[in-house]
Design a protein around this motif. Structure first.
Motif, PDB file in Angstrom:
ATOM      1  N   MET A 192      33.354  48.914  42.556  1.00  0.00           N
ATOM      2  CA  MET A 192      32.089  48.387  41.981  1.00  0.00           C
ATOM      3  C   MET A 192      31.246  49.376  40.985  1.00  0.00           C
ATOM      4  O   MET A 192      30.764  48.965  40.133  1.00  0.00           O
ATOM      5  N   ALA A 193      30.996  50.608  41.676  1.00  0.00           N
ATOM      6  CA  ALA A 193      30.400  51.595  40.739  1.00  0.00           C
ATOM      7  C   ALA A 193      31.104  51.914  39.442  1.00  0.00           C
ATOM      8  O   ALA A 193      30.517  51.671  38.383  1.00  0.00           O
ATOM      9  N   LEU A 240      39.936  44.359  34.845  1.00  0.00           N
ATOM     10  CA  LEU A 240      39.761  44.030  36.358  1.00  0.00           C
ATOM     11  C   LEU A 240      38.651  43.205  36.962  1.00  0.00           C
ATOM     12  O   LEU A 240      38.804  42.167  37.621  1.00  0.00           O
ATOM     13  N   SER A 241      37.699  43.326  36.157  1.00  0.00           N
ATOM     14  CA  SER A 241      36.340  42.277  36.420  1.00  0.00           C
ATOM     15  C   SER A 241      36.708  40.967  36.090  1.00  0.00           C
ATOM     16  O   SER A 241      36.485  40.014  37.177  1.00  0.00           O
ATOM     17  N   ASN A 280      33.895  37.318  37.468  1.00  0.00           N
ATOM     18  CA  ASN A 280      32.936  37.872  37.136  1.00  0.00           C
ATOM     19  C   ASN A 280      31.661  37.509  38.173  1.00  0.00           C
ATOM     20  O   ASN A 280      30.976  38.453  38.491  1.00  0.00           O
ATOM     21  N   ASP A 281      31.924  36.514  38.698  1.00  0.00           N
ATOM     22  CA  ASP A 281      30.995  36.011  39.721  1.00  0.00           C
ATOM     23  C   ASP A 281      31.209  36.639  40.930  1.00  0.00           C
ATOM     24  O   ASP A 281      30.298  37.117  41.597  1.00  0.00           O
ATOM     25  N   VAL A 282      32.488  36.892  41.604  1.00  0.00           N
ATOM     26  CA  VAL A 282      32.763  37.743  42.718  1.00  0.00           C
ATOM     27  C   VAL A 282      32.168  39.227  42.476  1.00  0.00           C
ATOM     28  O   VAL A 282      31.370  39.605  43.441  1.00  0.00           O
ATOM     29  N   VAL A 283      32.463  39.715  41.251  1.00  0.00           N
ATOM     30  CA  VAL A 283      31.874  41.134  41.203  1.00  0.00           C
ATOM     31  C   VAL A 283      30.403  41.180  41.135  1.00  0.00           C
ATOM     32  O   VAL A 283      29.817  41.991  41.835  1.00  0.00           O
ATOM     33  N   GLY A 330      35.950  35.730  29.894  1.00  0.00           N
ATOM     34  CA  GLY A 330      34.908  36.752  30.510  1.00  0.00           C
ATOM     35  C   GLY A 330      34.627  37.649  29.468  1.00  0.00           C
ATOM     36  O   GLY A 330      34.361  37.516  28.580  1.00  0.00           O
ATOM     37  N   PHE A 331      35.111  39.036  29.713  1.00  0.00           N
ATOM     38  CA  PHE A 331      34.889  39.960  28.688  1.00  0.00           C
ATOM     39  C   PHE A 331      36.070  39.743  27.765  1.00  0.00           C
ATOM     40  O   PHE A 331      35.827  40.341  26.497  1.00  0.00           O
TER      41      PHE A 331
END
Ligand code: NAI
Length: 275
Positions: free
Chosen positions: A185-186, A222-223, A228-231, A269-270
């Motif tokens: 996540m970082a 990957l996000s 993106n909601d989970v991230v 998403g992205f």
């Protein structure tokens, strides 16, 4: 060994498949028969693929080892894996229904405290985190998470069982995000902040990480893949529980979640995807 897997979604189906592949009798449970039919279809399709690739020999025999039932309390197992949705109230309700104090009960949670959940398990000494990765049949890692009360015998048995499933277990302590999500996540957050700052575009950032660091997927790709909601949810857990500024969810990500740009699953998403 008889294993009960509760939750027949993405992870639960894969986990049930892994145990059956390695000779265990599995009961796979979920809230409705229609969901379990979908789990069965997904498992059988995956077994077919594995046999075409020569990874397993007799897909039908593996398939026969899995029994699908909405009522898991009708069976007594030596080993339970809880893989229901990432909601503490649902997980606690499910764990509360398991009555066998001698059974090892593992949770596949990616962000909830093992020690907190252990209070709902039949025996906190035999409760542990067994964090599989998606897809469980392919991914080799299992993050084994010991809670405050988990005893040494349970840790050893889960490490051994993980190895017997062809996986590499790594033991970690019960800290928010364990190691996998904390470090990942970082990385994803820094990629989003770099995008916000206009240092490069999404494709540029991902290409740098793929070709420069040999990552199979870029962090933004990957996000989108994770959702993106989970991230966003995991970043919130890390930020709230650890308090470090470096986990503060970026506003861009928040807005993408509000706008339904969740990544692959929503077609955008992205990046944009063909649905
Ligand atoms: P999912 O949404 O695909 O599956 C969850 C399943 O739980 C659904 O089929 C749902 O019907 C079922 N369920 C809900 N309430 C239930 C109940 N009371 N009793 C029985 N079943 C119930 O979710 P997914 O992705 O499989 O995630 C499951 C767990 O695995 C979560 O804790 C998640 O954090 C964790 N995880 C997810 C990963 C991923 O990449 N998707 C990776 C590693 C862990």
């Amino acid at each position: 060994m008889r294993v009960t897997v509760i939750g027949g979604g993405t992870m639960g189906s894969g986990i049930a498949e892994v145990f059956a592949q390695f000779g265990h009798d599995v009961i796979l449970s979920d809230i409705s028969d229609s969901i379990l039919r979908k789990s069965e279809l997904a498992i059988n399709a995956s077994l077919k693929k594995l046999s075409e690739k020569g990874i397993i020999k007799e897909p039908e025999r593996v398939s026969e080892r899995i029994l699908y039932d909405t009522n898991f309390t009708a069976y007594d197992s030596e080993f339970y894996v809880e893989a229901v949705i990432e909601k503490p109230e649902i997980k606690s309700e499910v764990l509360h229904k398991i009555k066998n104090q001698n059974a090892i009960v593992a949770t596949n949670t990616s962000s909830i405290s093992i020690t907190m959940l252990s209070k709902y398990a039949p025996n906190p000494k035999k409760f542990i985190g067994m964090h599989f990765f998606n897809p469980p049949v392919i991914m080799k890692l299992i993050e084994v998470v010991s809670g405050y009360d988990t005893d040494g015998d349970t840790i050893k048995r889960v490490m051994d069982i993980s190895k017997s499933l062809g996986k590499t277990p790594v033991m970690v302590k019960d800290f928010p995000g364990f190691i996998s999500n904390r470090v990942l996540m970082a990385l994803i957050r820094e990629a989003i902040i770099s995008l916000e700052e206009g240092i490069s575009d999404a494709a540029g950032i991902d290409t740098i990480m793929k070709l420069g660091m040999n990552h199979p997927m870029g962090p933004l790709e990957l996000s989108d893949f994770i959702g993106n909601d989970v991230v966003y949810d995991i970043l919130n857990v890390l930020y709230n529980d650890l308090g470090y500024e470096r986990f503060k969810p970026p506003v861009t990500l928040r807005n993408m979640v509000y706008a339904g740009k969740l990544g692959r699953k929503t077609g955008e998403g992205f990046y944009k995807y063909d649905k």
